[in-house]
Design an enzyme around this catalytic site. Structure first.
Site, PDB file in Angstrom:
ATOM      1  N   LYS A  77     -10.809   0.333   0.722  1.00  0.00           N
ATOM      2  CA  LYS A  77     -10.602   1.424  -0.224  1.00  0.00           C
ATOM      3  C   LYS A  77     -11.640   1.359  -1.341  1.00  0.00           C
ATOM      4  CE  LYS A  77      -6.158   0.760  -1.427  1.00  0.00           C
ATOM      5  NZ  LYS A  77      -6.542  -0.582  -1.552  1.00  0.00           N
ATOM      6  N   SER A  80       1.426  -5.421   3.948  1.00  0.00           N
ATOM      7  CA  SER A  80       2.515  -4.497   3.627  1.00  0.00           C
ATOM      8  C   SER A  80       3.337  -4.181   4.874  1.00  0.00           C
ATOM      9  CB  SER A  80       1.959  -3.175   3.084  1.00  0.00           C
ATOM     10  OG  SER A  80       0.890  -3.387   2.216  1.00  0.00           O
ATOM     11  N   CYS A  96      -2.484 -31.814 -14.418  1.00  0.00           N
ATOM     12  CA  CYS A  96      -1.272 -32.103 -13.653  1.00  0.00           C
ATOM     13  C   CYS A  96      -1.519 -32.712 -12.286  1.00  0.00           C
ATOM     14  CB  CYS A  96      -0.374 -30.872 -13.549  1.00  0.00           C
ATOM     15  SG  CYS A  96      -1.068 -29.534 -12.563  1.00  0.00           S
ATOM     16  N   CYS A 116       0.042 -25.545 -18.107  1.00  0.00           N
ATOM     17  CA  CYS A 116      -0.428 -24.165 -18.196  1.00  0.00           C
ATOM     18  C   CYS A 116       0.631 -23.198 -17.680  1.00  0.00           C
ATOM     19  CB  CYS A 116      -1.709 -23.989 -17.401  1.00  0.00           C
ATOM     20  SG  CYS A 116      -3.006 -25.145 -17.851  1.00  0.00           S
ATOM     21  N   VAL A 133      -3.973 -24.309  19.102  1.00  0.00           N
ATOM     22  CA  VAL A 133      -3.985 -23.994  20.527  1.00  0.00           C
ATOM     23  C   VAL A 133      -5.409 -24.158  21.062  1.00  0.00           C
ATOM     24  CG1 VAL A 133      -3.702 -22.139  22.222  1.00  0.00           C
ATOM     25  CG2 VAL A 133      -1.982 -22.485  20.430  1.00  0.00           C
ATOM     26  N   HIS A 179       0.800  -1.219   0.000  1.00  0.00           N
ATOM     27  CA  HIS A 179       0.000   0.000   0.000  1.00  0.00           C
ATOM     28  C   HIS A 179       0.837   1.275   0.000  1.00  0.00           C
ATOM     29  CE1 HIS A 179      -4.139  -1.672   0.964  1.00  0.00           C
ATOM     30  NE2 HIS A 179      -3.356  -2.714   0.792  1.00  0.00           N
TER      31      HIS A 179
END
Lengths: 571, 416, 113
Positions: free
Chosen positions: A339, A431, A535, A495, A254, A130
């Protein structure tokens, strides 16, 4: 009027049946409501700077929260382990913190309930690094992001994960926003410390992306925006940590803690009871539950789903490579705490669209819906008018671990001394993660140093090498590698052009994983347009042969077997 | 680098590529056949059921038997075979094509004057048809299921729902039932089955497997392994009808929802594709609009019979050897009752005497009349009692008399 | 009158059989008539499947019945196929099981190993 009275007074008008009181310097809400959105609005309305946080314990009528999803494994593999540090949660923050702590001579383990790291929000987001233009000036989100953003060039080289400094556009569809938009964004950029903001004319933008909405009048460009492979980055942190002596305990959930006199004595898991000196809470959507176990809860996670779709590579040819969002697109998204989504150019050469934002009481509701996919397509048509659902090759949903305060919680426990919070990590959490991890590590080391000196790990090697992608090499380079290892010449995934050698390399990375999905994320085998149709049988075979297991013991992920038996010879 | 030079490089060693390589080498061309798998035969290797070769050999053969016949024919002539070899890139350099590939010996390149693309097709996936919900183990295409069951001897399911009534789905319904799995039902979003009628009879009716038309799967459940699917009825636009949902417990969802020609190499070579077939636009020699690049088999358009796949391979192989000096292309157009007609172009300067057309109808029709015109002149006409989209039709015509026309058009009139 | 769909070849002709006169209509070829008459008396099918082998590179080999078997014998033949494991390399047409399940047909390999 006391502070709590003010809040009681305010909330009583809207939700008369809800009990509001003060608990551990937090606003504590109890009662029952019919609709989840009301519970969320209530929690939002209860946020106050006079209190540490909101504890929203209001129940949703007729709703029973499902049990946490965990592995069927129940053994004593880690029982009795004495640790310096236990990290709960193998998302990007947990894995990055593990790596930071392996810089010291400490015994550190990370417990992850799934069969791989980055299975939740860290692997299910848009991968944007960001800019920070949308963040509040005083938020932790902003300060962490601004410290982390410039680190990516070096970090991605050091740890061999994909990153591209793509920059980010914010586009406008009307000239009437020119002055207001410019002044607003310019002052925000200044306040938030964002450099390099540039005006881009609509004409110039169209040169870059001829098929962009012709109504686009102008845009601002922020060169600090970027794109990262989110799970690739998380895996890279985990690999490097394991290489440097950290432990990653997969399929380890946990289940409880023993806390005495403000200190965690032990942590119970499905694989035994362990005894850490410090516990780090990086448990994502379960962070408040873990905090409760540690007797140190002062926030509430309200899960928020977001769906992203990946477009076929041909869409890059059509729209150009760009990360862009439209300012004020559709109705205001301000309330949605996103955003508003946008278009992100991914590091793998696709375009990604999304995400949306949907509040949910289900912490692990990662099932996709047609509605979310269509909402995102509809919204991003503002930028890419010819976008259609047919361009989509895959889609996925992640759940954001948002608190009502909508900010990161990175601090030592308030009541429990050997507990570190890394909670409320949502956008721009990915980020910011490298720096969050540094601070979490610093807090942990500082705590431990009270009792005995913490020495550096003299063998720490910050460099990690991932799987070499042969498809990006020249013919001669490829030839040389194949001559050394013929498995690099045997293409398994058509691919994405992934060889048998690359799959075996992925199985031999420091963090040992053997599920088909884990291999897919490390090599891209099965990520292309056929989505593993060709695959998968061959990948399964290579995994089974390499780790020496039977086919029917190889899972797609978690406990999800692919093969249920043999056609013959099983009478 | 010194590269080996070939007259023709055939990409793909399934039935189309085998036939193309056989015919081209019979005609004396120096042929390279490149196959990405360790052995030739393509998808026929996993089609252990019978019904192949009825037209070509007047015999009901299984897939592997049909493939072996084709391989035996190929082996009568000299061809250079590259097995377990993957083409990474094809570029045009002056008048030749340079084909880059990798295999266990290294990364290398060869040159060829002409390219025949016989790259087959792939299956549509759950995400392409918008299946939603979780992403567990147990969602797979019918072709993947066929690979597991028929080649590896592995069972990917014990109790499944099959979505889509394409031929592979029908055949796998029978195959899985024979191997002891329970097929809860075959669900088809369209109002008519997608596969051949004979397969509906011998694969479903014979084994009492229910076929539900106008139904689709709207949601998948189960985190690690699939444990149920949600089925909804759909309206005539194939949109799910709210309130019609029912939950069906099963461990797998097997998809047979269509095949798409594989044309990634064609795209590299800038070969224009046809929006209806998703394969290349070709003339009657099966040359694409990129000179000296041919396309055949399921890469050109998805056929329901291997026999036609082989035939198109033979045409491409023969025509790649023919000396055709000019390209004088006219259009082959169609009316809306036809889904597609292949070839989409006719080269008036190429042989016209044995022009083979393949076509499919857009919807199911009874008592339809097909008329083919060259400009305004009627070239051919035929009445059909019954035409169904899953069943491809084939015609072989002599068009020599129309070598100066401006175009051909296919008109299908319904209810005549 | 009985309506059938011919499965002799991919054409899938729609047949009508008169059970009294054994007259068949709707067929494009002789195979259709043969199929219809058998279908109304003793329906038979050819069966294709696989048999396990001892070889790693080819864990199962494809096989078929070399003639048609009565429809109701399909599952008893399938049961027989599960009982054996191929231990030598076979070629197309090699008999794997002779007179399987007393159905007067053999199980033959349909693949060269």
């Amino acid at each position: 009027m006391s502070n709590i009275k003010k809040i009681q007074h305010k909330l009583k008008k809207i939700y008369p049946k809800i009990k509001v009181d003060e608990k551990d310097e937090c606003v504590h809400l109890t009662g029952e409501l019919d609709r989840w959105e009301d519970i969320v609005s209530l929690g939002q309305a209860a946020v106050s700077k006079d209190f540490v946080g909101v504890l929203n314990d209001v129940k949703l009528k007729n709703f029973v929260e499902p049990d946490i999803r965990q592995s069927a494994i129940n053994d004593k593999k880690y029982d009795g382990s004495n640790l310096d540090v236990l990290i709960i949660g193998g998302g990007v923050v947990g894995c990055a913190a593990l790596r930071e702590l392996t810089r010291y001579d400490l015994k550190v383990a990370l417990a992850e309930k799934e069969s791989d790291v980055a299975c939740a929000a860290s692997g299910r987001n848009d991968g944007a690094v960001h800019v920070g233009i949308d963040l509040h000036g005083k938020s932790k989100k902003l300060s962490y992001l601004m410290r982390a953003n410039p680190l990516y060039e070096n970090l991605s080289k050091e740890l061999d994960f994909k990153f591209e400094r793509t920059g980010q556009y914010i586009a406008f569809s009307s000239w009437k926003y020119l002055v207001v938009g410019y002044l607003l964004l310019k002052s925000r950029a200044k306040r938030n410390g964002i450099k390099g903001m540039k005006f881009i004319s609509g004409k110039k933008l169209k040169q870059h992306s001829p098929n962009i909405n012709p109504k686009t009048k102008f845009a601002f460009f922020y060169p600090s925006g970027g794109s990262v492979c989110p799970y690739g980055m998380t895996i890279a942190f985990a690999d490097n940590a394991v290489f440097n002596g950290g432990q990653v305990w997969l399929n380890t959930c946990v289940t409880g803690m023993t806390v005495e006199n403000g200190k965690i004595i032990s942590v119970q898991t499905n694989r035994g009871e362990v005894f850490p000196k410090v516990v780090i809470n990086a448990a994502g959507v379960y962070a408040d539950k873990i905090a409760e176990m540690a007797n140190d809860r002062f926030y509430t996670i309200h899960p928020r789903r977001g769906t992203n779709s990946i477009l076929d590579k041909s869409s890059v040819e059509h729209y150009g490579k760009l990360s862009i969002s439209m300012y004020g697109n559709h109705k205001s998204n301000a309330k949605l705490h996103t955003k508003g989504g946008g278009v992100v150019s991914t590091v793998d050469g696709n375009l990604l669209i999304g995400p949306d934002a949907v509040e949910t009481p289900l912490r692990e509701e990662m099932a996709t819906t047609a509605k979310s996919v269509n909402t995102v397509v509809d919204r991003q048509q503002d930028i890419l008018p010819k976008l259609s659902a047919r361009d989509i090759i895959t889609y996925f949903t992640g759940v954001r671990a948002s608190t009502y305060e909508e900010d990161f919680v990175i601090q030592m426990g308030r009541k429990t001394k050997n507990f570190v919070h890394a909670a409320g990590i949502q956008s721009p959490g990915l980020s910011a993660a490298p720096v969050i991890a540094q601070d979490v590590s610093d807090l942990t080391v500082k705590y431990l140093e009270q009792f005995s000196p913490v020495v550096k790990n003299s063998n720490f090697n910050p460099v990690r090498k991932g799987v070499t992608e042969l498809r990006n090499l020249t013919l001669a380079q490829r030839d040389e590698l194949i001559k050394k290892n013929p498995d690099y010449g045997e293409i398994v995934c058509r691919c994405e052009e992934i060889s048998k050698g690359e799959i075996i390399d992925a199985l031999n990375l420091p963090l040992k994983v053997d599920t088909v999905d884990a291999i897919k994320r490390r090599t891209r085998a099965g990520m292309g347009r056929c989505q593993g149709g060709f695959c998968q049988p061959r990948v399964l075979k290579i995994i089974a042969e390499t780790v020496n297991k039977d086919y029917s013991d190889i899972n797609k992920k978690g406990d999800g077997k692919i093969i249920l038996g043999k056609t013959k010879g099983e009478e | 680098m010194r590269r080996e030079h070939f007259d023709i490089a055939v990409i793909g060693g399934g039935p189309a590529g085998l036939a193309a390589a056989t015919v081209a080498s019979e005609k004396g061309a120096k042929v390279a056949l490149i196959e990405r798998e360790p052995s030739l035969g393509g998808i026929l290797k996993q089609c252990v059921h019978d019904g192949f070769g009825v037209i070509r050999y007047d015999q009901k053969l299984t897939g592997p038997e049909y493939a072996q016949k084709e391989i035996d024919k190929l082996n009568k002539n000299e061809t250079t075979k590259f097995l377990l070899t993957f083409v990474t890139k094809i570029t045009k350099r002056s008048s030749d094509f340079v084909i880059q590939f990798v295999n266990r010996s290294g990364a290398d390149e060869i040159e060829a004057k002409k390219i025949i693309l016989a790259t087959g097709c792939r299956e549509r996936t759950s995400k392409q048809i918008g299946v939603h919900g979780t992403n567990p183990a147990g969602v797979l295409t019918a072709g993947t299921a066929q690979n597991y069951v028929n080649l590896q001897g592995l069972m990917p399911t014990r109790k499944c729902v099959i979505l889509g009534s394409g031929d592979i789905g029908l055949i796998m319904a029978r195959r899985l039932t024979l191997e002891g799995a329970q097929v809860v039902g075959v669900y088809e979003a369209k109002s008519a089955p997608g596969g051949l009628t004979r397969n509906v009879v011998q694969c479903l009716k014979d084994f009492n497997i229910p076929l539900y038309l106008s139904h689709t799967v709207t949601k998948v459940f189960g985190v690690d392994r699939l444990n149920a699917v949600e089925i909804s009825k759909v309206d005539d636009k194939m949109n799910p009808i709210a309130g019609s949902e029912q939950i069906v417990e099963c461990d797998s969802l097997i998809l047979s929802v269509g095949l798409i020609p594989e044309n990634e190499i064609a795209k590299q070579l800038c070969v224009p594709l046809c929006p209806y077939t998703k394969g290349a636009v070709v003339d009657q020699t099966l040359m694409t609009l990129t000179d000296n690049v041919f396309s055949c088999g399921n890469a050109l358009h998805v056929s329901d019979l291997a026999d036609y796949v082989s035939e198109s391979g033979e045409i491409a192989g023969a025509m790649a050897c023919a000396k055709i000096k000019n390209r004088n292309l006219v259009n082959v157009t169609k009316n809306k009752n036809l889904l597609y007609v292949v070839p989409q172009k006719i080269n008036l300067d190429a042989p016209l005497d044995e022009t083979v057309f393949y076509f499919r109808v857009a919807e199911e029709y009874e008592n339809a009349k097909l008329t083919i015109y060259a400009d305004e002149k009627v070239v051919f006409s035929k009445k059909y009692v019954h035409l169904r989209p899953p069943e491809m039709e084939r015609l072989k015509l002599n068009l020599e008399a129309y070598s100066d026309c401006h175009g051909f058009s296919f008109v299908l009139e319904v209810g005549v | 009158m009985k309506e059938l769909i011919c499965i002799a070849c991919p054409n899938g002709c729609r047949l009508t059989v008169d059970e009294k006169t054994n007259a068949v209509s709707g067929n494009k070829c002789l195979r259709g008539e043969k199929f219809a008459l058998k279908e109304i008396t003793c329906p038979t099918r050819s069966l294709t499947s696989t048999i396990a082998t001892v070889f790693d590179d080819c864990p199962v080999i494809s096989v078929k019945t070399d003639g048609e078997i009565p429809k109701d014998k399909i599952f008893s033949v399938m049961k027989e196929l599960k009982k054996i494991k191929v231990e030598k390399r076979l070629k197309i047409g090699d008999i794997v099981i002779a007179n399987v399940a007393d159905a007067n047909v053999n199980i033959v390999a349909t693949k060269n190993m």
